[in-house]
Design a protein around this motif. Structure first.
Motif, mmCIF file in Angstrom:
data_model
loop_
_atom_site.group_PDB
_atom_site.id
_atom_site.type_symbol
_atom_site.label_atom_id
_atom_site.label_comp_id
_atom_site.label_asym_id
_atom_site.label_seq_id
_atom_site.Cartn_x
_atom_site.Cartn_y
_atom_site.Cartn_z
ATOM 1 N N PRO A 247 -48.765 1.980 88.750
ATOM 2 C CA PRO A 247 -47.339 1.944 89.441
ATOM 3 C C PRO A 247 -46.323 1.354 88.576
ATOM 4 O O PRO A 247 -46.692 0.086 88.164
ATOM 5 C CB PRO A 247 -47.745 1.339 90.528
ATOM 6 C CG PRO A 247 -49.165 0.334 90.487
ATOM 7 C CD PRO A 247 -49.727 1.173 89.519
ATOM 8 N N ASP A 248 -45.321 1.788 88.349
ATOM 9 C CA ASP A 248 -44.019 1.286 87.787
ATOM 10 C C ASP A 248 -43.335 0.656 88.734
ATOM 11 O O ASP A 248 -42.314 1.096 89.021
ATOM 12 C CB ASP A 248 -43.301 2.529 86.970
ATOM 13 C CG ASP A 248 -42.216 1.880 86.296
ATOM 14 O OD1 ASP A 248 -42.136 0.716 86.275
ATOM 15 O OD2 ASP A 248 -41.135 2.650 86.098
ATOM 16 N N THR A 249 -43.873 -0.544 88.989
ATOM 17 C CA THR A 249 -43.184 -1.371 89.909
ATOM 18 C C THR A 249 -43.069 -2.953 89.740
ATOM 19 O O THR A 249 -44.209 -3.181 88.850
ATOM 20 C CB THR A 249 -43.784 -1.077 91.244
ATOM 21 O OG1 THR A 249 -43.180 -1.875 92.510
ATOM 22 C CG2 THR A 249 -45.232 -1.619 91.493
ATOM 23 N N SER A 250 -42.039 -3.512 90.186
ATOM 24 C CA SER A 250 -42.040 -5.047 89.993
ATOM 25 C C SER A 250 -42.137 -6.001 91.064
ATOM 26 O O SER A 250 -42.089 -7.232 91.225
ATOM 27 C CB SER A 250 -40.957 -5.349 89.253
ATOM 28 O OG SER A 250 -39.873 -4.652 89.921
ATOM 29 N N SER A 251 -42.677 -5.266 92.150
ATOM 30 C CA SER A 251 -42.820 -5.872 93.597
ATOM 31 C C SER A 251 -44.084 -5.824 93.978
ATOM 32 O O SER A 251 -45.000 -5.075 93.648
ATOM 33 C CB SER A 251 -41.949 -5.325 94.688
ATOM 34 O OG SER A 251 -42.510 -3.865 94.796
ATOM 35 N N SER A 252 -44.094 -6.906 94.764
ATOM 36 C CA SER A 252 -45.494 -7.301 95.602
ATOM 37 C C SER A 252 -45.543 -7.084 96.980
ATOM 38 O O SER A 252 -44.268 -7.640 97.434
ATOM 39 C CB SER A 252 -46.382 -8.389 94.928
ATOM 40 O OG SER A 252 -47.373 -8.730 95.655
ATOM 41 N N PRO A 253 -46.515 -6.689 97.805
ATOM 42 C CA PRO A 253 -46.133 -6.532 99.109
ATOM 43 C C PRO A 253 -46.678 -7.672 99.900
ATOM 44 O O PRO A 253 -46.112 -8.073 101.174
ATOM 45 C CB PRO A 253 -47.391 -5.415 99.753
ATOM 46 C CG PRO A 253 -48.485 -5.637 98.529
ATOM 47 C CD PRO A 253 -47.740 -6.114 97.243
ATOM 48 N N PHE A 254 -47.093 -8.719 99.497
ATOM 49 C CA PHE A 254 -47.521 -10.208 100.164
ATOM 50 C C PHE A 254 -46.850 -11.424 99.337
ATOM 51 O O PHE A 254 -45.716 -11.497 99.733
ATOM 52 C CB PHE A 254 -49.085 -10.262 100.243
ATOM 53 C CG PHE A 254 -49.608 -9.409 101.718
ATOM 54 C CD1 PHE A 254 -50.233 -10.358 102.553
ATOM 55 C CD2 PHE A 254 -49.565 -8.315 101.776
ATOM 56 C CE1 PHE A 254 -50.569 -9.716 103.796
ATOM 57 C CE2 PHE A 254 -49.799 -7.695 102.934
ATOM 58 C CZ PHE A 254 -50.489 -8.264 103.946
ATOM 59 N N LEU A 287 -51.299 -14.652 93.514
ATOM 60 C CA LEU A 287 -52.414 -13.897 93.568
ATOM 61 C C LEU A 287 -53.034 -13.333 92.062
ATOM 62 O O LEU A 287 -54.289 -13.366 92.079
ATOM 63 C CB LEU A 287 -52.060 -12.505 94.341
ATOM 64 C CG LEU A 287 -51.909 -13.098 95.723
ATOM 65 C CD1 LEU A 287 -51.457 -11.437 96.644
ATOM 66 C CD2 LEU A 287 -52.710 -13.812 96.520
ATOM 67 N N ALA A 288 -51.883 -13.295 91.161
ATOM 68 C CA ALA A 288 -52.408 -12.762 89.761
ATOM 69 C C ALA A 288 -52.962 -13.848 89.092
ATOM 70 O O ALA A 288 -53.991 -13.730 88.528
ATOM 71 C CB ALA A 288 -51.287 -12.091 89.330
ATOM 72 N N LEU A 289 -52.580 -15.227 89.200
ATOM 73 C CA LEU A 289 -53.299 -16.339 88.762
ATOM 74 C C LEU A 289 -54.439 -16.741 89.145
ATOM 75 O O LEU A 289 -55.506 -17.182 88.643
ATOM 76 C CB LEU A 289 -52.284 -17.642 89.132
ATOM 77 C CG LEU A 289 -50.805 -17.526 88.246
ATOM 78 C CD1 LEU A 289 -50.060 -18.583 88.891
ATOM 79 C CD2 LEU A 289 -51.185 -18.179 86.883
ATOM 80 N N PHE A 496 -44.061 -15.688 100.371
ATOM 81 C CA PHE A 496 -45.497 -16.106 99.778
ATOM 82 C C PHE A 496 -46.566 -16.052 100.412
ATOM 83 O O PHE A 496 -47.546 -17.033 100.449
ATOM 84 C CB PHE A 496 -45.137 -17.445 99.108
ATOM 85 C CG PHE A 496 -43.777 -17.436 98.167
ATOM 86 C CD1 PHE A 496 -43.344 -16.503 97.160
ATOM 87 C CD2 PHE A 496 -42.978 -18.437 98.867
ATOM 88 C CE1 PHE A 496 -42.420 -16.712 96.569
ATOM 89 C CE2 PHE A 496 -41.513 -18.632 98.137
ATOM 90 C CZ PHE A 496 -41.457 -17.524 96.958
ATOM 91 N N LEU A 497 -46.949 -14.889 101.331
ATOM 92 C CA LEU A 497 -48.254 -15.002 102.163
ATOM 93 C C LEU A 497 -49.544 -14.799 101.178
ATOM 94 O O LEU A 497 -49.653 -13.978 100.081
ATOM 95 C CB LEU A 497 -48.278 -13.660 102.960
ATOM 96 C CG LEU A 497 -47.282 -13.686 104.084
ATOM 97 C CD1 LEU A 497 -47.357 -12.633 104.949
ATOM 98 C CD2 LEU A 497 -47.642 -14.900 104.984
ATOM 99 N N LEU A 498 -50.585 -15.488 101.406
ATOM 100 C CA LEU A 498 -51.758 -15.457 100.613
ATOM 101 C C LEU A 498 -52.864 -14.578 101.489
ATOM 102 O O LEU A 498 -52.468 -14.390 102.619
ATOM 103 C CB LEU A 498 -52.597 -16.632 100.587
ATOM 104 C CG LEU A 498 -51.709 -17.887 99.371
ATOM 105 C CD1 LEU A 498 -52.129 -18.938 99.446
ATOM 106 C CD2 LEU A 498 -51.752 -17.166 98.131
#
Length: 955
Positions: A247-254, A287-289, A496-498
């Motif tokens: 996906p060409d996106t820069s956003s995250s859902p959570f 989440l990525a970290l 910043f939901l986990l």
């Protein structure tokens, strides 16, 4: 003056026909019924294949498991794989979509677009769809009352006028229906609970025309379709990096992606992580970290993006610790809808040879267009910004004193993260839900007329009024811009939901308070039509009757579109957008089109000339005058040569035209924003692999709208075919056709302007620093096109086991489809190539075999769509194997059985997509055309589906 002269000549021809009437009388006094064939105004005893006409009966429709007019059109080989349905035209994404399509479905013969295909009901026009105003929505067709569908695969402007360049589709209603019959239809995919379809119908008729002199009949149908989402199908994945799709996106859902911004916690230079890595990362996500991007719904890692999408600006620095959204998996695969349609018709004798009729056809179609949750960046609203007298000292960034502030330095080792400053971030609005638009389309037509004969002459006079209306409304997922910023700035909402966390009840209540519901825009169309013609024999020739037809077609067309007036649709948190009246984040705004009425007048004539017993010519001429557009005269010449009973040669040559629609002429200018990323062709002439941020531009405003200077499209087209019978009860045909067009009406998009920057450089507005600030796009008269193809048909009937076995073939080979954007640009070949709109498949066809026993008919049908080249990813990535690929062919089988062994009861059961064939994989995503990992222009997402139908005739 031209119209008056032509009327005079045609009237003289009609008087001559009347004077010769005595020559046309039958010696015996007995008359055989003549029928009118789509594509000709002359009634004749039988149609012997002079026209490339495909006829689909109601029985064939039922036996193939088709339940709507859209299903029937999608099954036609001559109808191009196109973006003209409720899913593919669900067009928030991409610049080429028809934003006014209203969730409708449209025909597209020869790939010339919906406005190049004329759709008729009983030979008369319906009003075009209410919001687009361009063509007839197939949802307005009451399929349950259809007796047959005649598809003329040839130009017919000389007979019907505008819209008939690609061909004509004429839906013929049942006549003289008697009795009462009810039916129910239900289908459900076997691969999941969603995607069910239901239909109920009641049809009734009373009176026998032959004995009682009247017939009154009516039919009422209601159908409902459930939604099917990408999450309901395992193959509908937007993240398949091993196959070249990410996906060409820069956003995250959570947990929102924390992005660099001056005077924020993460500077534009980024931050190192830990003690050994020297890379400064410009995007951070907890989440990525911790390698948990996929631990939340629809979350995906972006570790593969620097390879799969390296040409779009993805690097180790901005992707390693960024999460994305698999928005393709969120996307709608099949639209939820409700349709109610009905027909009422009264026919009555007006004497020995005349019949009067009154007919009403009406439909209401409501569908939901569902889009992924909107995404935003807080950086668009700078710090210490005042809007409407209110100071936003932290802009929309998350405040330092907020309860959910995340110290990325202390928790995750981001060394340059400054916890004394607010956090700038980019979030997909998952808690606001899917963006949902409701689309309503209503279409009604009332017709009254007289048909009859005197002597050997047939006449027809009718007066019709068709009206259509439509609107679009925000159902869910849209937020008031100012209320949204106030919520974000308050710190009450947690961006910043986990994994496992949810918003508080107070936060969700606040989210609901920001939502906006209401009608965005609406439109209406109307067509009043007077049709009158007379046909019959003109004189005796050695080879037979010289027959004629003359007639007139007078219309008044109306179109109006309100545009988005109550709300201001915006795409970012700029001070200007926040200050706009009733500002709504992410809604699809459109300009208005003023109410417009135009008159259309036409006269036409046709001659059927039997030169020899085996050679017949058909000559037609039509003159049209369009208010605001101008006049045009179009001829057509056809021939039929039958050297023997088993061989027929046929051909035609004609010119055609299509007048621009009122929307294309008069729609106001609206400012939209580009989707996806693109490179500035001046600053970045070689963008592949260039990850300089200035090379990757997003959400650039562009202007689109009508053009009052548009000229009509014009065409020259011809066909040459052969029909032969190589064996008893077997008929095969092959027709070559080609269509050459000039002045094609085209909606110029920013993508096309970028691809031809040297031609359209003046359409790019730049600031003092040379940055693109605005792009001028919209409707233009484009260059020319040349489309060529071959139609193959076959029909074979034989006996097997004492029962009837019938096999039919219909296939189209697209030889060439070349287009040029404007006259100074080269012709480009599109056959077998991925495009944003119409796919010109090299082959499309169907093969059907029906075995009919006394009480059971079984039909097996195969549908074939050839493969084609996938979207060109040469500028997406530097990896050669991820730049070009071929999409595989798509073949499905349907098996339907119908049982009639119980009096008045008909039971039908079928399995659609018998072998559960998944849609072929494609690596495009919804930023360029609807569908991620699959293509709705070709494939059916339901998978193996069971269909059940029961019909009972009460009396």
């Amino acid at each position: 003056m031209k119209l008056n002269r032509l009327v005079g000549r045609l009237a003289a021809l009609g008087l001559a026909a009347h004077a010769c009437a005595v020559l046309a009388q039958s010696d015996t006094g007995a008359k055989l019924e003549r029928v009118e064939v789509t594509g000709s105004s002359i009634k004749r005893l039988v149609d012997e294949g002079a026209l490339p006409l495909e006829v689909i009966t109601a029985d064939q429709i039922r036996q193939k498991g088709l339940t709507s007019a859209e299903d029937v059109l999608r099954s036609l080989s001559a109808n191009a794989a196109n973006a003209n349905n409720a899913v593919s035209s669900n067009s928030v994404f991409g610049q080429e979509g028809d934003r006014l399509a209203g969730g409708g479905a449209y025909a597209n013969l020869r790939g010339l677009g919906p406005t190049g295909t004329l759709v008729l009901l009983n030979g008369r026009r319906l009003s075009n769809q209410g919001t687009s105003g361009g063509s007839v929505d197939l949802n307005a067709i009451p399929l349950e009352m259809i007796d047959r569908i005649e598809v003329l695969k040839d130009g017919a402007s000389a007979t019907y006028g505008t819209d008939a360049i690609g061909g004509v589709i004429n839906f013929i209603l049942k006549r003289d229906y008697q009795g009462v019959q009810g039916s129910v239809n239900f289908s459900t995919p076997l691969t999941g609970p969603r995607g069910k379809q239901r239909k109920v119908n009641l049809t009734a008729g009373w009176g026998d025309m032959a004995t009682q002199g009247f017939n009154i009949s009516g039919s009422l149908t209601h159908s409902s379709n459930d939604i099917l989402r990408g999450s309901d199908r395992p193959w509908a994945l937007g993240y398949q990096p091993d196959r070249g799709l990410a996906p060409d996106t820069s956003s995250s859902p959570f947990f929102a992606n924390i992005i660099g911004q001056a005077n924020s916690a993460l500077t534009t230079a980024g931050s190192t992580i830990g003690t050994t890595d020297t890379t400064k990362y410009t995007v951070l996500n907890a989440l990525a970290l911790t390698n948990q991007c996929a631990a939340v719904p629809f979350g995906v890692s972006q570790l593969a993006n620097p390879t799969v999408l390296s040409g779009l600006g993805y690097t180790k620095a901005n992707s390693t610790y960024r999460c994305g959204t698999d928005y393709g998996r969120q996307y709608m695969l099949s639209a939820p809808s409700q349709t109610t349609s009905g027909v009422v018709k009264a026919s009555f004798n007006l004497g020995k040879d005349a019949t009067g009729f009154v007919e009403f056809v009406g439909s209401r179609y409501y569908s939901l267009g569902e889009f992924t949750p909107y995404q935003f960046s807080t950086t668009a609203l700078g710090l210490n910004t005042t809007v409407n007298g209110k100071l936003y000292d932290h802009g929309a960034d998350y405040p330092v004193d907020g309860p959910y502030y995340v110290n990325m330095k202390a928790l995750y080792g981001a060394n340059q993260f400054d916890p004394t400053k607010p956090i700038a971030y980019r979030l997909r609005m998952w808690d606001w839900g899917y963006r949902v638009l409701g689309n309503e389309s209503v279409n009604d037509r009332l017709t009254a007329g007289v048909e009859g004969s005197f002597g050997d002459y047939d006449y027809r006079v009718s007066l019709a009024r068709g009206k259509a209306s439509g609107y679009q409304e925000m159902v869910d997922g849209y937020a008031d811009t100012t209320k949204l910023v106030n919520l974000l700035a308050s710190g009450v909402y947690n961006p910043f939901l986990l994994p496992g966390q949810t918003q508080t009840a107070a936060a969700m209540q606040a989210v609901e308070a920001t939502k906006v519901h209401g009608r965005l825009a609406g439109g209406s169309t109307q067509v009043d039509q007077l049709l009158a013609n007379i046909s019959g024999p003109l004189m005796k020739l050695p080879a037979g009757d010289l027959s004629f037809a003359v007639g007139t077609d007078l219309r008044r067309e109306f179109y109006g579109y309100s545009g988005t007036q109550t709300y201001s649709c915006v795409s970012s948190f700029s001070p200007a957008n926040m200050a706009a009246t009733n500002s709504v984040m992410g809604c699809p705004g459109n300009a208005s089109a003023p109410d417009m009425t135009r008159n259309v007048g036409a006269v036409y004539g046709e001659l059927l000339i039997p030169a020899l017993k085996s050679l017949e010519f058909d000559v037609a001429l039509r003159y049209d005058h369009y208010q605001q557009v101008g006049s045009t005269t179009n001829p057509k010449v056809g021939f039929k040569f039958t050297p023997n009973a088993d061989l027929l040669l046929r051909g035609s040559y004609n010119t055609g035209f299509r007048a621009p629609t009122p929307q294309q002429l008069n729609l106001g200018t609206v400012q939209l924003a580009t989707t996806g990323s693109f490179a500035d062709p001046v600053k970045c002439p070689n963008p592949t692999g260039n990850n300089d941020p200035s090379c990757q531009l997003n959400s650039i405003p562009y202007l689109s709208g009508g053009n009052a200077k548009l000229k009509p499209e014009k065409s020259r087209q011809g066909s040459l075919g052969v029909v032969f019978s190589p064996a008893r009860d077997m008929t095969l045909s092959m027709d070559y056709w080609q269509i050459k067009m000039i002045d094609r009406i085209h909606n110029l998009t920013p993508t096309q302007e970028l691809q031809n920057y040297s031609v359209f450089a003046d359409n790019f507005i730049r600031d003092a620093s040379g940055n693109i600030t605005l792009i001028q796009a919209g409707w233009i008269n484009a260059g020319g096109s040349m489309t060529k193809g071959l139609d193959l048909t076959g029909n074979w009937t034989t006996t097997l086991g004492g029962n009837k076995l019938t096999t039919t073939l219909s296939a189209t080979k697209m030889i060439s489809a070349k287009e040029q954007l404007i006259s100074s640009t080269p012709m480009i070949q599109y056959v077998g190539q991925w495009t944003n709109t119409t796919l010109y498949l090299p082959w499309k066809g169907s093969l059907t075999t029906s075995y009919k026993m006394p009480t059971l008919t079984t039909t097996l049908s195969a549908n074939y769509s050839s493969g084609y080249w996938d979207e060109d990813h040469t500028t997406f990535t530097t990896v050669p194997e991820l730049q070009r690929r071929k999409i595989s062919k798509y073949v499905t089988f349907n098996l339907v059985g119908t049982f009639t062994g119980v009096k008045d009861l008909t039971l039908s059961a079928g399995i659609l997509n018998l072998f559960d064939r998944d849609p072929p994989f494609t690596w495009h995503d919804v930023d360029n055309a609807v569908g991620t990992g699959w293509d709705p222009r070709v494939a059916d997402p339901r998978g193996r589906t069971v269909q059940l139908t029961a019909s009972y005739k009460f009396f």
